[in-house]
Design a protein around this motif. Structure first.
Motif, PDB file in Angstrom:
ATOM      1  N   ARG A 153      -1.926   2.389  -2.058  1.00 15.79           N
ATOM      2  CA  ARG A 153      -2.924   1.984  -3.041  1.00 15.79           C
ATOM      3  C   ARG A 153      -3.060   3.037  -4.151  1.00 15.79           C
ATOM      4  O   ARG A 153      -3.160   2.701  -5.335  1.00 15.79           O
ATOM      5  CB  ARG A 153      -4.289   1.765  -2.375  1.00 15.79           C
ATOM      6  CG  ARG A 153      -4.370   0.529  -1.491  1.00 15.79           C
ATOM      7  CD  ARG A 153      -5.820   0.227  -1.124  1.00 15.79           C
ATOM      8  NE  ARG A 153      -5.905  -0.823  -0.121  1.00 15.79           N
ATOM      9  CZ  ARG A 153      -6.139  -0.610   1.178  1.00 15.79           C
ATOM     10  NH1 ARG A 153      -6.308   0.625   1.622  1.00 15.79           N
ATOM     11  NH2 ARG A 153      -6.195  -1.610   2.011  1.00 15.79           N
ATOM     12  N   SER A 154      -3.087   4.306  -3.753  1.00 18.97           N
ATOM     13  CA  SER A 154      -3.328   5.366  -4.738  1.00 18.97           C
ATOM     14  C   SER A 154      -2.138   5.588  -5.671  1.00 18.97           C
ATOM     15  O   SER A 154      -2.306   5.912  -6.844  1.00 18.97           O
ATOM     16  CB  SER A 154      -3.664   6.679  -4.024  1.00 18.97           C
ATOM     17  OG  SER A 154      -2.535   7.174  -3.293  1.00 18.97           O
ATOM     18  N   VAL A 155      -0.942   5.387  -5.146  1.00 19.85           N
ATOM     19  CA  VAL A 155       0.249   5.690  -5.935  1.00 19.85           C
ATOM     20  C   VAL A 155       0.787   4.466  -6.676  1.00 19.85           C
ATOM     21  O   VAL A 155       1.234   4.564  -7.822  1.00 19.85           O
ATOM     22  CB  VAL A 155       1.346   6.301  -5.035  1.00 19.85           C
ATOM     23  CG1 VAL A 155       2.631   6.546  -5.812  1.00 19.85           C
ATOM     24  CG2 VAL A 155       0.848   7.599  -4.405  1.00 19.85           C
ATOM     25  N   PHE A 156       0.743   3.321  -6.011  1.00 20.01           N
ATOM     26  CA  PHE A 156       1.383   2.140  -6.583  1.00 20.01           C
ATOM     27  C   PHE A 156       0.405   1.028  -6.957  1.00 20.01           C
ATOM     28  O   PHE A 156       0.815   0.010  -7.462  1.00 20.01           O
ATOM     29  CB  PHE A 156       2.417   1.596  -5.587  1.00 20.01           C
ATOM     30  CG  PHE A 156       3.449   2.627  -5.205  1.00 20.01           C
ATOM     31  CD1 PHE A 156       4.392   3.056  -6.124  1.00 20.01           C
ATOM     32  CD2 PHE A 156       3.463   3.197  -3.930  1.00 20.01           C
ATOM     33  CE1 PHE A 156       5.336   4.005  -5.786  1.00 20.01           C
ATOM     34  CE2 PHE A 156       4.407   4.143  -3.584  1.00 20.01           C
ATOM     35  CZ  PHE A 156       5.340   4.559  -4.516  1.00 20.01           C
ATOM     36  N   GLY A 157      -0.881   1.233  -6.687  1.00 20.00           N
ATOM     37  CA  GLY A 157      -1.874   0.271  -7.069  1.00 20.00           C
ATOM     38  C   GLY A 157      -1.988  -0.924  -6.137  1.00 20.00           C
ATOM     39  O   GLY A 157      -1.336  -1.007  -5.118  1.00 20.00           O
TER      40      GLY A 157
END
Length: 324
Positions: free
Chosen positions: A320-324
């Motif tokens: 979630r944090s890196v690729f949304g």
């Protein structure tokens, strides 16, 4: 949708935790950086692709000066690895998807459910059924009654081999004479005429088979006709893939059975350690995958597709944090 393991499962895992992961979690709770988190990584036999991946990951963690210590363990591979996660004698493992699904569903070799989580789907194994090119066997059904190296005990190849042989009707009076062997031993046995075929699940090209193909002419049996039946029985852990022309000196591509591999973990591995580990895996993915299979690409959409095996909460947070 990114699906993480439930908090209940994580709490239960923490209560049953092995000392290494929990000790590292406690050490890192203060305001200052704690000692490195030590993660024992159940891989596979020495010389095999799982073990090579584990050693490469351990070296990458050490070279980057991260607060992770990855300790690769030589094992019998998938089934053995999942049992080690369950027992708390390893925190990380590589496993084939079909074995992992069996573990979380509590079926076949796993009499009860195992609380295993996935960090990433890393690459796809290709099933190889290999016979001497000068021999009479041209189809899987012709192996009836013959000696076959059908995977080491405790390996994912064992599961694939047993299911594939059943799908081909090689049971009862038509059963093969299955011999449990590691991949390197299987290759020697085929070369020396001790078995008439070997069954292996791995990347393409698998180095030991490429070496064998330079010693003797080999035939790779087509298996794509069995994919639909296996998917109907066991779900989408199985897929149709191709061993390409050029691999092993093949003049034409060979349709075969594909099975994904998961990087898995106990639910009690700290979330920050999982995030750091995945950052390392994605940063070094070309080097890591070069150890196991040619041409593989590890991408987020591919990585989160782990079927019935839930993502570790730290893995879900990372994606979630890196690729949304």
């Amino acid at each position: 949708m990114i699906r993480a393991a439930t908090p209940t499962a994580t709490r239960r895992g923490l209560l049953a935790a092995g000392g290494g992961a929990v000790a590292a979690l406690v050490a890192g709770c203060g305001g200052e950086p704690g000692p490195a988190t030590r993660l024992r990584f159940a891989t596979g036999a020495v010389g095999g692709p799982y073990n090579a991946f584990g050693r490469a990951l351990a070296q990458a963690a050490g070279a980057d000066g991260r607060r992770l210590e990855v300790v690769p363990l030589a094992t019998a591979a998938s089934v053995d690895n999942l049992r080690r996660l369950d027992a708390g004698s390893a925190e990380l493992a590589l496993t084939m998807a079909d074995a992992a699904e069996d573990a979380v569903l509590g079926r076949e070799l796993f009499p009860r459910r195992v609380e295993v989580t996935a960090l990433a789907r890393v690459y796809v194994n290709h099933t190889h059924v290999v016979v001497p090119a000068r021999g009479p066997v041209r189809a899987l059904g012709q192996l009836a009654g013959r000696p076959v190296a059908a995977g080491a005990s405790g390996s994912g190849a064992q599961i694939v081999a047993e299911r594939l042989l059943r799908a081909a009707g090689l049971t009862g009076s038509r059963a093969v004479r299955a011999r449990r062997m590691e991949a390197a031993e299987s290759a020697v046995a085929l070369r020396d005429g001790e078995v008439d075929a070997l069954i292996w699940s791995g990347g393409v090209p698998t180095p030991l088979l490429a070496d064998l193909a330079r010693e003797m002419p080999l035939r790779f049996l087509a298996l794509d006709g069995h994919v639909a039946g296996l998917r109907a029985a066991y779900g989408p852990v199985y897929s149709a893939v191709t061993i390409p022309a050029g691999a092993y000196g093949l003049r034409e591509p060979v349709g075969t059975l594909g099975v994904s591999n998961y990087l898995a973990a106990r639910a009690d591995v700290p979330e920050d350690a999982v995030r750091e580990l995945l950052a390392l895996v994605f940063d070094r993915r070309r080097v890591l995958l070069a150890e196991v299979t040619a041409g593989a690409r590890l991408e987020p959409r591919f990585a989160i597709s782990t079927g019935s095996v839930p993502l570790h909460p730290g893995a879900a947070a990372y994606y979630r944090s890196v690729f949304g």
